[in-house]
Enzyme design. Structure first.
Site, mmCIF file in Angstrom:
data_model
loop_
_atom_site.group_PDB
_atom_site.id
_atom_site.type_symbol
_atom_site.label_atom_id
_atom_site.label_comp_id
_atom_site.label_asym_id
_atom_site.label_seq_id
_atom_site.Cartn_x
_atom_site.Cartn_y
_atom_site.Cartn_z
ATOM 1 C CB SER A 71 -0.817 0.212 1.769
ATOM 2 O OG SER A 71 -1.445 0.949 1.523
ATOM 3 N N GLY A 72 0.494 2.341 -1.127
ATOM 4 C CA GLY A 72 1.291 3.791 -0.765
ATOM 5 C C GLY A 72 0.526 4.164 0.548
ATOM 6 C CG LEU A 73 -2.849 4.927 3.596
ATOM 7 C CD1 LEU A 73 -2.633 6.555 4.226
ATOM 8 C CD2 LEU A 73 -4.130 4.881 4.043
ATOM 9 C CG ASP A 83 -1.284 7.486 0.531
ATOM 10 O OD1 ASP A 83 -0.729 7.672 -0.431
ATOM 11 O OD2 ASP A 83 -2.510 7.022 0.025
ATOM 12 C CG ASP A 110 -0.898 2.171 -4.018
ATOM 13 O OD1 ASP A 110 -0.829 2.487 -4.619
ATOM 14 O OD2 ASP A 110 -1.629 3.023 -3.514
ATOM 15 C CG ASP A 112 1.061 6.271 -5.334
ATOM 16 O OD1 ASP A 112 0.052 6.067 -4.734
ATOM 17 O OD2 ASP A 112 2.566 6.717 -4.499
ATOM 18 C CD GLU A 139 -3.406 6.137 -7.350
ATOM 19 O OE1 GLU A 139 -3.477 5.275 -6.561
ATOM 20 O OE2 GLU A 139 -3.118 8.028 -6.302
ATOM 21 C CE LYS A 145 -2.254 9.304 -3.785
ATOM 22 N NZ LYS A 145 -2.136 7.322 -3.812
ATOM 23 C CG ASN A 147 -5.444 8.125 0.831
ATOM 24 O OD1 ASN A 147 -6.713 8.321 1.084
ATOM 25 N ND2 ASN A 147 -4.609 6.784 0.537
ATOM 26 C CB SER A 148 -8.457 7.571 -3.140
ATOM 27 O OG SER A 148 -8.274 7.626 -4.162
ATOM 28 N NE ARG A 183 -7.055 4.334 -6.278
ATOM 29 C CZ ARG A 183 -6.543 3.885 -4.914
ATOM 30 N NH1 ARG A 183 -5.643 3.189 -5.139
ATOM 31 N NH2 ARG A 183 -6.641 5.017 -4.239
ATOM 32 C CG HIS A 214 -10.423 3.340 -4.760
ATOM 33 N ND1 HIS A 214 -11.059 2.217 -3.469
ATOM 34 C CD2 HIS A 214 -9.999 4.596 -4.205
ATOM 35 C CE1 HIS A 214 -10.383 2.872 -1.881
ATOM 36 N NE2 HIS A 214 -9.800 3.467 -2.541
HETATM 37 C C1 SPV Z 1 -3.446 2.738 -0.693
HETATM 38 O O1 SPV Z 1 -3.450 1.608 0.499
HETATM 39 O O2 SPV Z 1 -2.510 3.683 -0.944
HETATM 40 C C2 SPV Z 1 -4.029 2.730 -1.664
HETATM 41 C C3 SPV Z 1 -5.654 2.686 -1.145
HETATM 42 O O3 SPV Z 1 -4.171 3.142 -2.604
HETATM 43 S S1 SPV Z 1 -6.382 4.085 -0.494
HETATM 44 O O4 SPV Z 1 -6.138 4.726 0.356
HETATM 45 O O5 SPV Z 1 -8.096 3.320 -0.148
HETATM 46 O O6 SPV Z 1 -6.392 4.337 -1.435
HETATM 47 MG MG MG Z 2 -1.885 3.931 -2.923
#
Ligand code: SPV
Ligand code: MG
Length: 564
Positions: A71-73, A83, A110, A112, A139, A145, A147-148, A183, A214
């Site tokens: 996971s990027g986060l 993130d 991930d 990004d 994505e 980026k 975070n979503s 994504r 997502h």
């Molecule tokens: C991550 O885990 O970094 C993701 C998923 O990209 S989210 O945090 O839901 O965007």
């Molecule tokens: Mg991410």
């Protein structure tokens, strides 16, 4: 259309249309790339569990998951970063490499936005493949980026431009089974279902192996609506972080390919670390924490210490188990400058002569070291060695000092004068010798240059050193004494000898024989060794060059300070 697998199974009819192209993935995976492809492609629901470093990757594997979401986060949060592409892509790659090294599981990275445009994606994908990372998720957002789950209506990439990134990624993969997941952020950004489907279709046509749809809603309604419209044209991946209450059975029913549990190990660790830190801070004690935290042993197990132990047995040289006895009972400071200070305690560049000598013994793996002290014994101090006192040092000789430590003459034993320095290879050569008794002898005759208060221990052997560096035929001791005419001598004993367990037995017997004859008080080591050589083979190992020093004079001392 149908195809025959090597296993004889007829594919085609049984492969949902959305999974066409993944037929090979139904065979046992030969690589991590193939393993991830199979997880994503398999008709049954698969799960990828979040990890953010090598240790968490191991924990995911231990829990029985078949794949990892890098996971990027959580990777950035574990680095203390946001993130928002604050960690450079090469820093992320370093973390990923630790994760790949730590497990055998396939890892979906991930990626990004791909860290830039198509050109950055090309290099990123190549580097992922080189490090065995099985797939990437890109994505359709813009670099850097966000975070979503932050803010509303984040701007998305132009569809054509993002399709270029997908094509560039697929064209750059180094393994046919590398998986590229595209994504779609249209639902998160509030652009609606139609835009989401339009984008998913475009990304699929551009070569994406799967679509991650997502959503940040607390129910999965829009995910299920998307899945219905999508109708399995390519595997669907979801991240139910916000709609966590949705029963997993519904994801199965909806024909979802893969669920990503995206951040839960890091979130679990945050709670555990916070509670532990607070408790230790409050209690100023570990009492209520021990038992609640993983044991240190558990850490050793997780990181594979057992394997290292096995490898050490296989690859490290067997540790010598020899003990050493250092005879340091006689003599004062060279030149008398130290007013009664024992010779072994003179300073050699900030360390005593004894500490330097013991350091060399330790470097060769000798741990059990006894030092026989006598003259100025209160001043003879050194940590980690056993001190043995010769209370009669004034009226006795070296054999008596040795006898004081006779308890230590058990197994393999190294014997050294306390006023010599030698290079480690001299000792290592003695330790490697197969002889039961062996002396280090300087064949160059150059060790003593100036006038010396003590006479050299000259050696007569059955063979002189040939002068050739390939001279490895054994030579045997006839006599060692300080009254041998120099022209008869084959060299000078360096004050260093080694005895095998058998040789140590001979040494003990010889000490007992001297004692029985009333000679133990006055005998020196040359006499003892000469007597030993009359009964048993005592080998001589010749050395040449400046490989040792006998610190007798102020001149020797100056030289000793340059020795090293
Ligand atoms: C991550 O885990 O970094 C993701 C998923 O990209 S989210 O945090 O839901 O965007
Ligand atoms: Mg991410």
């Amino acid at each position: 259309m149908s195809a025959s697998t090597p296993g004889g199974c007829i594919l085609g009819d049984v492969v949902p249309s959305g999974l066409r192209g993944f037929e090979s993935a139904l065979r046992p995976p030969a690589t991590r790339f193939a393993a991830l492809r199979r997880e994503i492609a398999s008709p049954s629901l698969s799960f990828l569990m979040e990890a953010h470093d090598g240790l968490s990757a191991k924990i995911v594997e231990e829990a029985g998951f078949r794949g990892i979401w890098a996971s990027g986060l959580t990777m950035s949060a574990a680095l203390g970063l946001r993130d928002s592409n604050e960690a450079s892509w090469t820093q992320v790659l370093d973390v990923l490499e630790y994760m790949a090294d730590a497990t055998t599981l396939p890892i979906l990275v991930d990626g990004d936005t791909g860290h830039g445009n198509f050109n950055n994606v090309r290099r990123f994908v190549r580097k992922l493949c080189e490090r065995g990372l099985a797939g990437v998720c890109l994505e359709d957002k813009l670099f850097p980026k966000t975070n979503s789950f932050i803010g509303e209506g984040q701007p998305l990439a132009d569809i054509e431009e993002f399709c270029g990134r997908i094509k560039a990624g697929k064209d750059s993969q180094l393994d046919d089974d590398f998986v590229l997941v595209a994504r779609v952020e249209a639902l998160v950004s509030g652009l609606g279902m139609e835009e989401a489907l339009r984008r998913a279709e475009a990304y699929h046509r551009a070569g994406a192996d799967a679509i991650l749809i997502h959503s940040k809603q607390s129910t999965a309604d829009e995910i299920f609506a998307f899945a219905r419209h999508w109708a399995n044209r390519a595997p669907l991946v979801i991240v139910p972080t916000m709609y966590y209450a949705t029963p997993t059975a519904l994801f199965r029913e909806a024909g979802i390919s893969t669920v990503i549990w995206a951040n839960h190990l890091l979130r679990a660790a945050i709670v555990a670390m916070r509670e532990t830190a607070a408790r230790i801070r409050r209690d100023e004690s570990l009492l209520r924490v021990e038992g609640q935290v993983a044991s240190v042993k558990d850490i050793f197990r997780l990181v594979g210490n057992a394997e290292l132990e096995q490898a050490e047995k296989r690859y490290l040289p067997a540790r010598p188990t020899a003990a050493a006895i250092v005879l340091a009972a006689s003599g004062g400071d060279p030149g008398g400058s130290g007013a009664g200070r024992p010779k072994c305690m003179v300073d050699i560049r900030g360390r005593s002569l004894l500490a330097t000598l013991v350091g060399t013994l330790r470097e060769s793996g000798i741990r059990d070291i006894a030092v026989v002290r006598g003259y100025g014994r209160e001043a003879v101090r050194l940590g980690g060695v056993r001190m043995v006192d010769n209370d009669r040092h004034a009226e006795t000789g070296e054999a008596w000092s040795l006898a004081c430590a006779r308890e230590a003459i058990r197994g393999e034993t190294v014997l050294a004068y306390g006023d010599v320095l030698f290079r480690r290879y001299v000792l290592d050569s003695l330790l490697a010798s197969g002889a039961d008794a062996v002396l280090a002898v300087d064949a160059s005759g150059g060790a003593r240059r100036g006038p010396s208060p003590s006479l050299p221990d000259l050696v007569v052997a059955d063979r002189r050193f040939s002068g050739h560096f390939l001279d490895d035929a054994p030579a045997h001791l006839r006599r060692v004494a300080n009254d041998i005419p120099p022209e008869e001598a084959c060299g000078e004993w360096m004050g260093l000898a080694r005895f095998s367990a058998r040789g140590a037995g001979w040494l003990r017997e010889e000490i007992a024989a001297l004692e029985a004859e009333g000679l133990l008080e006055t005998a020196d080591l040359p006499l003892l060794l000469t007597r030993l050589a009359a009964r048993h083979p005592v080998q001589v190992l010749y050395f040449t060059g400046p490989c040792w020093l006998d610190v007798d004079t102020l001149g020797d001392l100056a030289e000793a300070r340059n020795f090293g």
